[in-house]
Design a protein around this motif. Structure first.
Motif, PDB file in Angstrom:
ATOM      1  N   GLU A  95       0.829  -1.212   0.000  1.00  0.00           N
ATOM      2  CA  GLU A  95       0.000   0.000   0.000  1.00  0.00           C
ATOM      3  C   GLU A  95       0.859   1.257   0.000  1.00  0.00           C
ATOM      4  O   GLU A  95       0.501   2.266  -0.602  1.00  0.00           O
ATOM      5  N   ALA A  96       1.993   1.170   0.698  1.00  0.00           N
ATOM      6  CA  ALA A  96       2.845   2.357   0.828  1.00  0.00           C
ATOM      7  C   ALA A  96       3.740   2.557  -0.396  1.00  0.00           C
ATOM      8  O   ALA A  96       4.371   3.604  -0.543  1.00  0.00           O
ATOM      9  N   SER A  97       3.781   1.544  -1.268  1.00  0.00           N
ATOM     10  CA  SER A  97       4.683   1.626  -2.427  1.00  0.00           C
ATOM     11  C   SER A  97       4.145   2.602  -3.466  1.00  0.00           C
ATOM     12  O   SER A  97       2.942   2.729  -3.660  1.00  0.00           O
ATOM     13  N   GLY A  98       5.069   3.269  -4.152  1.00  0.00           N
ATOM     14  CA  GLY A  98       4.660   4.239  -5.159  1.00  0.00           C
ATOM     15  C   GLY A  98       4.378   3.615  -6.519  1.00  0.00           C
ATOM     16  O   GLY A  98       4.017   4.317  -7.458  1.00  0.00           O
ATOM     17  N   ASN A  99       4.538   2.304  -6.650  1.00  0.00           N
ATOM     18  CA  ASN A  99       4.420   1.675  -7.969  1.00  0.00           C
ATOM     19  C   ASN A  99       3.152   0.831  -8.102  1.00  0.00           C
ATOM     20  O   ASN A  99       3.187  -0.304  -8.561  1.00  0.00           O
ATOM     21  N   LYS A 100       2.059   1.421  -7.722  1.00  0.00           N
ATOM     22  CA  LYS A 100       0.783   0.697  -7.674  1.00  0.00           C
ATOM     23  C   LYS A 100       0.423  -0.024  -8.973  1.00  0.00           C
ATOM     24  O   LYS A 100      -0.029  -1.167  -8.970  1.00  0.00           O
ATOM     25  N   ALA A 101       0.679   0.672 -10.105  1.00  0.00           N
ATOM     26  CA  ALA A 101       0.280   0.105 -11.393  1.00  0.00           C
ATOM     27  C   ALA A 101       1.052  -1.184 -11.666  1.00  0.00           C
ATOM     28  O   ALA A 101       0.501  -2.156 -12.201  1.00  0.00           O
ATOM     29  N   ILE A 102       2.312  -1.210 -11.263  1.00  0.00           N
ATOM     30  CA  ILE A 102       3.130  -2.404 -11.524  1.00  0.00           C
ATOM     31  C   ILE A 102       2.715  -3.557 -10.603  1.00  0.00           C
ATOM     32  O   ILE A 102       2.593  -4.700 -11.039  1.00  0.00           O
ATOM     33  N   TRP A 103       2.453  -3.241  -9.354  1.00  0.00           N
ATOM     34  CA  TRP A 103       1.946  -4.280  -8.446  1.00  0.00           C
ATOM     35  C   TRP A 103       0.682  -4.901  -9.051  1.00  0.00           C
ATOM     36  O   TRP A 103       0.515  -6.121  -9.054  1.00  0.00           O
ATOM     37  N   ALA A 104      -0.192  -4.031  -9.544  1.00  0.00           N
ATOM     38  CA  ALA A 104      -1.464  -4.527 -10.093  1.00  0.00           C
ATOM     39  C   ALA A 104      -1.237  -5.408 -11.318  1.00  0.00           C
ATOM     40  O   ALA A 104      -1.884  -6.441 -11.480  1.00  0.00           O
ATOM     41  N   LEU A 105      -0.281  -5.002 -12.172  1.00  0.00           N
ATOM     42  CA  LEU A 105       0.048  -5.828 -13.343  1.00  0.00           C
ATOM     43  C   LEU A 105       0.528  -7.214 -12.916  1.00  0.00           C
ATOM     44  O   LEU A 105       0.187  -8.238 -13.515  1.00  0.00           O
ATOM     45  N   LEU A 106       1.339  -7.221 -11.862  1.00  0.00           N
ATOM     46  CA  LEU A 106       1.938  -8.486 -11.424  1.00  0.00           C
ATOM     47  C   LEU A 106       0.902  -9.426 -10.802  1.00  0.00           C
ATOM     48  O   LEU A 106       1.164 -10.615 -10.638  1.00  0.00           O
ATOM     49  N   ASP A 107      -0.277  -8.884 -10.479  1.00  0.00           N
ATOM     50  CA  ASP A 107      -1.351  -9.765 -10.001  1.00  0.00           C
ATOM     51  C   ASP A 107      -1.786 -10.742 -11.093  1.00  0.00           C
ATOM     52  O   ASP A 107      -2.437 -11.743 -10.816  1.00  0.00           O
ATOM     53  N   GLN A 108      -1.408 -10.431 -12.336  1.00  0.00           N
ATOM     54  CA  GLN A 108      -1.740 -11.356 -13.437  1.00  0.00           C
ATOM     55  C   GLN A 108      -0.845 -12.591 -13.446  1.00  0.00           C
ATOM     56  O   GLN A 108      -1.146 -13.577 -14.109  1.00  0.00           O
ATOM     57  N   VAL A 109       0.288 -12.509 -12.751  1.00  0.00           N
ATOM     58  CA  VAL A 109       1.211 -13.659 -12.756  1.00  0.00           C
ATOM     59  C   VAL A 109       0.714 -14.685 -11.732  1.00  0.00           C
ATOM     60  O   VAL A 109       0.632 -14.399 -10.545  1.00  0.00           O
ATOM     61  N   LYS A 110       0.372 -15.854 -12.226  1.00  0.00           N
ATOM     62  CA  LYS A 110      -0.196 -16.896 -11.361  1.00  0.00           C
ATOM     63  C   LYS A 110       0.843 -17.972 -11.065  1.00  0.00           C
ATOM     64  O   LYS A 110       1.817 -18.140 -11.792  1.00  0.00           O
ATOM     65  N   ASP A 111       0.572 -18.719 -10.016  1.00  0.00           N
ATOM     66  CA  ASP A 111       1.374 -19.905  -9.762  1.00  0.00           C
ATOM     67  C   ASP A 111       1.076 -20.902 -10.879  1.00  0.00           C
ATOM     68  O   ASP A 111      -0.086 -21.286 -11.063  1.00  0.00           O
ATOM     69  N   PRO A 112       2.096 -21.319 -11.646  1.00  0.00           N
ATOM     70  CA  PRO A 112       1.811 -22.196 -12.783  1.00  0.00           C
ATOM     71  C   PRO A 112       1.180 -23.535 -12.389  1.00  0.00           C
ATOM     72  O   PRO A 112       0.469 -24.147 -13.186  1.00  0.00           O
ATOM     73  N   GLU A 113       1.417 -23.980 -11.144  1.00  0.00           N
ATOM     74  CA  GLU A 113       0.840 -25.251 -10.703  1.00  0.00           C
ATOM     75  C   GLU A 113      -0.564 -25.072 -10.129  1.00  0.00           C
ATOM     76  O   GLU A 113      -1.353 -26.012 -10.090  1.00  0.00           O
ATOM     77  N   ILE A 114      -0.842 -23.869  -9.608  1.00  0.00           N
ATOM     78  CA  ILE A 114      -2.162 -23.593  -9.015  1.00  0.00           C
ATOM     79  C   ILE A 114      -2.661 -22.286  -9.626  1.00  0.00           C
ATOM     80  O   ILE A 114      -2.555 -21.221  -9.012  1.00  0.00           O
ATOM     81  N   PRO A 115      -3.180 -22.341 -10.846  1.00  0.00           N
ATOM     82  CA  PRO A 115      -3.424 -21.104 -11.603  1.00  0.00           C
ATOM     83  C   PRO A 115      -4.506 -20.189 -11.039  1.00  0.00           C
ATOM     84  O   PRO A 115      -4.761 -19.138 -11.596  1.00  0.00           O
ATOM     85  N   VAL A 116      -5.121 -20.549  -9.899  1.00  0.00           N
ATOM     86  CA  VAL A 116      -6.126 -19.654  -9.332  1.00  0.00           C
ATOM     87  C   VAL A 116      -5.525 -18.619  -8.382  1.00  0.00           C
ATOM     88  O   VAL A 116      -6.195 -17.668  -7.997  1.00  0.00           O
ATOM     89  N   ILE A 117      -4.269 -18.810  -7.981  1.00  0.00           N
ATOM     90  CA  ILE A 117      -3.708 -17.790  -7.088  1.00  0.00           C
ATOM     91  C   ILE A 117      -2.490 -17.120  -7.718  1.00  0.00           C
ATOM     92  O   ILE A 117      -1.698 -17.729  -8.422  1.00  0.00           O
ATOM     93  N   SER A 118      -2.381 -15.824  -7.434  1.00  0.00           N
ATOM     94  CA  SER A 118      -1.298 -15.026  -8.015  1.00  0.00           C
ATOM     95  C   SER A 118      -0.059 -15.147  -7.134  1.00  0.00           C
ATOM     96  O   SER A 118      -0.124 -15.635  -5.993  1.00  0.00           O
ATOM     97  N   ILE A 119       1.066 -14.652  -7.654  1.00  0.00           N
ATOM     98  CA  ILE A 119       2.299 -14.705  -6.857  1.00  0.00           C
ATOM     99  C   ILE A 119       2.205 -13.765  -5.654  1.00  0.00           C
ATOM    100  O   ILE A 119       2.889 -13.955  -4.669  1.00  0.00           O
ATOM    101  N   TRP A 120       1.315 -12.779  -5.760  1.00  0.00           N
ATOM    102  CA  TRP A 120       1.056 -11.931  -4.577  1.00  0.00           C
ATOM    103  C   TRP A 120       0.322 -12.754  -3.511  1.00  0.00           C
ATOM    104  O   TRP A 120       0.737 -12.799  -2.351  1.00  0.00           O
TER     105      TRP A 120
END
Lengths: 253, 171
Positions: free
Chosen positions: B19-44
């Motif tokens: 929340e305190a990070s200034g790079n909100k847009a990038i954090w949000a983009l990275l929510d698209q990266v999923k665990d390849p073995e469990i594709p329902v959860i993101s790396i976040w």
């Protein structure tokens, strides 16, 4: 490379070799375990060890300023250059032998890695911090198997006892410090292996007793892995482990 | 029994950092990266994504590997690169940070919920409490094997609906 850095490198490579060689042996169970769940378990543990080895080899490569890559160190050295403990390289034997080895090594590793987390070398401490978590459930499982086989049928008891008897002579080496380690212990980088002996013996003996197994008598003991003097089995294992990189240098998945 | 949502102190700390990070847009983009073995959860959700820094057009993403030998880590790294490249961030560095070691306490509450919906029992810290079957909710369950289809999971079975299920181990 100066003397202190060389000692650290030797130590890190020995740690990597221990994990790599045991991981390779465990992977030999793939598709050969007694049943499917055990097959998955053994190969998962193998993967933990190969991962642990990778982290140590990558650190070794960094210490050498990239002269060799992690893969080069693992796959392009000859047997005499490997520094793993002999117990890691013994052939897998039957399932009881393999579980006996895991148990004896897990008891040691859990305590060793827990202490190594306090290493004054940040990278070594970080790798140990990951390893200790994995060793915890490795031990939970190998402990279960020693109990189940030891206090099981006549056949399973006999096999577990035979496994322990065959492994006992390789135990001393777990507690021997190399010259590099002796120097690194003073700097707070390495852990004094000799100090772990009593605690290891107490834990192992308690489990053996519960499993109705006897502590093997000391008839012979052998060391040499840390000097690159290996058993006759080691070359055969390396031949298989290194074949791809030797035949197709630089090959990647 | 009503489920009281519990947020671990460790997750709270991660969340506050994000929340305190200034790079909100990038954090949000990275929510698209999923665990390849469990594709329902993101790396976040998984607790792998730790930090995002942007300096002079260069993005560095800090991740903590889960299990030492987890083959998914390499794929995750590649996925981070490709997601950010597609969003026109070509200069990306992925840094793997080992310490402090990854723990399931870093997992997000949403991630836990999604694991359950996917049929995997989420990690639980409470000792002695029986695991709940993610299929039928019964607490009459038995461990089959400490290891399941991947390093991070153990295999259980439900004694009521008789279905086997994966449990995401707590480490």
């Amino acid at each position: 490379m100066n003397g202190a850095r060389q000692k650290l490198l030797d130590f890190v490579i020995a740690q990597a070799d221990d994990a790599m060689v045991l991981g390779q042996r465990l992977s030999e169970w793939c598709s050969n375990a007694p049943y499917l769940e055990e097959d998955l378990a053994l190969t998962n543990v193998a993967l933990d060890y190969v991962g642990r080895a990778k982290m140590f080899y990558e650190y070794a490569s960094k210490l050498e300023a990239g002269k060799r890559s992690a893969d080069d160190i693992a796959f392009l050295r000859d047997g005499r250059d490997f520094r793993n403990l002999l117990i890691m390289e013994l052939p897998i034997g039957d399932f009881a032998f393999s579980m006996a080895r895991q148990f004896l090594v897990d008891v040691f590793n859990l305590e060793y890695m827990a202490l190594l987390q306090q290493s004054s070398d940040a990278e070594v401490a970080a790798i140990a911090g990951k390893a200790v978590k994995e060793s915890r459930y490795h031990l939970r499982r190998s402990h279960e198997w020693v109990l189940r086989l030891g206090d099981g049928t006549e056949e399973s008891h006999a096999r577990m006892q035979k496994g322990l008897d065959e492994l006992w002579g390789y135990i001393d080496e777990l507690f021997v410090n190399t010259d590099a380690e002796v120097a690194l212990i003073k700097e707070g980088v390495a852990i004094d292996r000799a100090l772990l002996r009593d605690s290891w013996s107490n834990q192992v003996e308690a489990v053996l007793q519960e499993a109705t197994l006897s502590k093997p008598g000391v008839e012979w003991t052998v060391t040499g892995g840390r000097q690159g003097i290996h058993t006759e089995h080691f070359g055969h294992m390396l031949a298989e482990m290194q074949f791809l990189q030797r035949a197709y240098p630089g090959l990647e998945w | 029994m009503t489920n009281i949502p519990v947020v671990s102190a460790e997750f709270h700390e991660r969340f506050a950092h994000r929340e305190a990070s200034g790079n909100k847009a990038i954090w949000a983009l990275l929510d698209q990266v999923k665990d390849p073995e469990i594709p329902v959860i993101s790396i976040w959700d998984l607790g792998v994504l730790q930090d995002v820094n942007a300096e002079q057009g260069k993005i560095s993403v800090v991740i903590t590997p889960t299990y030492s030998g987890c083959p998914a880590m390499r794929e995750i790294e590649q996925d981070i690169h490709s997601v950010l490249e597609q969003a026109a961030y070509p200069n990306v560095e992925v840094i793997s940070r080992l310490a402090p070691a990854w723990t399931t306490d870093w997992m997000s509450p949403e991630g836990r919920e999604r694991l359950k919906e996917y049929g995997i029992a989420p990690p639980q810290r409470v000792a002695g409490r029986k695991l709940q079957c993610p299929q039928c909710g019964s607490s009459d369950t038995t461990l089959i094997s400490e290891f399941g289809s991947t390093s991070c999971k153990a295999l259980y079975k439900c004694n009521d609906c008789l279905e086997p299920f994966d449990y995401f181990k707590c480490i």
